[in-house]
Design a protein around this motif. Structure first.
Motif, short mmCIF file in Angstrom:
data_model
loop_
_atom_site.label_atom_id
_atom_site.label_comp_id
_atom_site.label_asym_id
_atom_site.label_seq_id
_atom_site.Cartn_x
_atom_site.Cartn_y
_atom_site.Cartn_z
N GLN A 109 0.84 -1.20 0.00
CA GLN A 109 0.00 0.00 0.00
C GLN A 109 0.88 1.25 0.00
OE1 GLN A 109 -3.29 -0.13 2.80
NE2 GLN A 109 -3.05 2.05 3.18
N GLY A 110 0.54 2.20 -0.84
CA GLY A 110 1.31 3.44 -0.89
C GLY A 110 2.47 3.39 -1.87
N ALA A 111 2.71 2.22 -2.46
CA ALA A 111 3.83 2.10 -3.40
C ALA A 111 3.57 2.92 -4.67
CB ALA A 111 4.05 0.63 -3.77
N GLY A 112 2.29 3.07 -4.97
CA GLY A 112 1.94 3.83 -6.18
C GLY A 112 1.22 2.97 -7.22
N LYS A 113 0.61 1.87 -6.76
CA LYS A 113 -0.07 0.96 -7.70
C LYS A 113 -1.20 1.62 -8.48
CE LYS A 113 -1.28 -2.11 -4.80
NZ LYS A 113 -0.60 -1.43 -3.69
N THR A 114 -2.08 2.31 -7.74
CA THR A 114 -3.26 2.87 -8.40
C THR A 114 -2.84 3.97 -9.39
OG1 THR A 114 -4.52 2.35 -6.43
CG2 THR A 114 -5.52 3.91 -7.96
N THR A 115 -1.96 4.82 -8.93
CA THR A 115 -1.44 5.89 -9.80
C THR A 115 -0.78 5.29 -11.03
OG1 THR A 115 -0.94 7.06 -7.75
CG2 THR A 115 0.02 7.96 -9.76
N THR A 116 0.03 4.26 -10.82
CA THR A 116 0.75 3.64 -11.93
C THR A 116 -0.20 2.93 -12.88
OG1 THR A 116 2.67 3.34 -10.48
CG2 THR A 116 2.66 2.07 -12.51
N LEU A 250 10.71 8.28 -8.36
CA LEU A 250 12.09 8.61 -8.69
C LEU A 250 12.30 10.11 -8.82
CD1 LEU A 250 13.44 5.80 -11.03
CD2 LEU A 250 14.31 6.51 -8.81
N ASP A 251 11.20 10.87 -8.71
CA ASP A 251 11.35 12.32 -8.68
C ASP A 251 11.76 12.78 -7.27
OD1 ASP A 251 8.73 11.20 -8.23
OD2 ASP A 251 7.98 13.22 -7.91
N GLY A 252 11.75 11.89 -6.31
CA GLY A 252 12.19 12.23 -4.95
C GLY A 252 13.71 12.34 -4.94
P1 GDP Z 1 -1.12 2.44 -3.87
O1 GDP Z 1 -1.58 2.40 -2.44
O2 GDP Z 1 0.00 1.50 -4.13
O3 GDP Z 1 -2.23 2.29 -4.86
O4 GDP Z 1 -0.47 3.89 -4.07
P2 GDP Z 1 -1.09 5.21 -4.74
O5 GDP Z 1 -1.17 5.07 -6.22
O6 GDP Z 1 -2.32 5.61 -4.03
O7 GDP Z 1 0.10 6.23 -4.45
C1 GDP Z 1 0.45 6.61 -3.12
C2 GDP Z 1 0.95 8.05 -3.15
O8 GDP Z 1 2.14 8.12 -3.91
C3 GDP Z 1 -0.02 9.01 -3.81
O9 GDP Z 1 -0.02 10.23 -3.09
C4 GDP Z 1 0.55 9.21 -5.20
O10 GDP Z 1 0.22 10.46 -5.76
C5 GDP Z 1 2.04 9.10 -4.93
N1 GDP Z 1 2.82 8.64 -6.09
C6 GDP Z 1 2.66 7.53 -6.86
N2 GDP Z 1 3.62 7.45 -7.81
C7 GDP Z 1 4.40 8.55 -7.68
C8 GDP Z 1 5.57 9.04 -8.35
O11 GDP Z 1 6.12 8.44 -9.28
N3 GDP Z 1 6.09 10.22 -7.87
C9 GDP Z 1 5.53 10.90 -6.82
N4 GDP Z 1 6.10 12.04 -6.42
N5 GDP Z 1 4.46 10.45 -6.16
C10 GDP Z 1 3.90 9.31 -6.57
#
Ligand code: GDP
Length: 296
Positions: A109-116, A250-252
């Motif tokens: 959770q929080g890895a960025g799955k949904t966004t990706t 990776l923008d971090g």
């Molecule tokens: P999930 O719980 O794995 O589905 O994660 P989310 O897609 O909800 O992402 C968790 C947080 O990370 C969100 O606030 C996203 O906007 C952020 N996020 C995801 N990918 C990136 C990325 O490549 N760069 C940055 N800066 N933030 C990201």
């Protein structure tokens, strides 16, 4: 930020000027600096050790040709080996399946799955001209289902509804059926994550995998996780036949050493890098460019 590896090696490079051959002591000095640079970039220790051993083998006794000096030769050996370890060439998404090609997204959770998932949908629509459907099998967080709906819309893809009272397996099957009947090329399945690895989560995603036979199983991992990325990667690798990795955030300001660790542990190619929170913040992973960043 620490000085770059090239800066640190420059004094070694100077002392080696005019030498025709790289000596054992040159290699030892250089490897010490490389080791420090990799550890500073948060590459896991066992991965650093393996890497150093390989570079040592390649560097010892290496002839120095042309106008290069031994220091420069060593730096180039390190860079090449680093890029090779993180993957050679560019590997895009594999869609070689009877449509719809199913892509399963895995990760904490929080890895960025949904966004990706949404970024990938946009990539497949724009670059590969595909008709894309997304679905969320995250039945624990209704907000996650809504989040996928919102970002899917931004991506210009279609979203298949799901609800917390359904079983992840049933959701995936219903979405697959819908995708088939409406001639979608790709079905992206977002899954539930947890804050830490847990057996129930792994069992659930294994069952999903066995049900929908994805052509791609992508492990999404946060580059800022640093050392912890290794343990997460190992757990997912043991649970699923991963076909690729997406390294997010990776923008971090991390040096992105997780790339090296995750690649080594999973054996799967790093296919994409997340470089912003925005929907277009996804890049095809470039190992050579990333090698420069890891070394600093
Ligand atoms: P999930 O719980 O794995 O589905 O994660 P989310 O897609 O909800 O992402 C968790 C947080 O990370 C969100 O606030 C996203 O906007 C952020 N996020 C995801 N990918 C990136 C990325 O490549 N760069 C940055 N800066 N933030 C990201």
């Amino acid at each position: 930020m620490a000085s770059t590896l090239t800066d640190r090696l420059s004094h070694l490079v100077k002392t080696m000027r005019g030498q025709a051959r790289i000596t054992e002591s040159n290699v030892q000095d250089m490897l010490r600096e490389v080791r420090m640079a990799l550890l500073e970039a948060d590459v896991a220790l066992p991965v650093v050790r393996d890497f150093i051993a390989r570079v040592k083998d390649k560097a010892l006794g290496q002839e120095v040709v042309g106008s290069l000096n031994p220091g420069q030769v060593l730096v180039s050996i390190v860079q090449k080996e680093l890029a090779a370890t993180m993957g050679e060439g560019i590997s895009d998404i594999n869609l070689a399946a009877q449509p719809p090609a199913v892509i399963l997204m895995a990760g904490l959770q929080g890895a960025g799955k949904t966004t990706t998932t949404a970024k990938l949908a946009k990539h497949l629509i724009e670059r590969r001209k595909k008709k894309v459907l997304t679905v969320s099998a995250d039945v624990y967080r209704p907000a996650a289902i809504e989040q996928l709906k919102t970002v899917t819309k931004q991506a210009g893809a279609e979203w298949f509804p799901s609800a917390p009272d359904q079983k992840p397996r049933d959701i995936a099957l219903a979405a697959l059926d819908h995708a088939k009947r409406h001639y979608f090329d790709v079905l992206l399945v977002d899954t539930a994550g947890r804050l830490a690895i847990d057996e129930a989560l792994m069992a659930e995603i294994r069952e999903l995998h066995a049900t929908i036979h994805p052509v791609e199983t992508l492990f999404v991992v946060d580059a800022m996780q640093g050392q912890d990325a290794v343990n997460t990667a190992r757990a997912f690798k043991e649970a699923l036949p991963l076909t690729g990795v997406v390294l997010t955030k990776l923008d971090g300001d991390s040096r992105g050493g997780a790339a090296l660790s995750v690649r080594q542990v999973t054996g799967a190619p790093i296919k994409f890098a997340g470089v912003s929170e925005k929907i277009d913040g996804l890049e095809v992973f470039d190992a050579e460019r990333h090698a420069g960043r890891v070394l600093g």
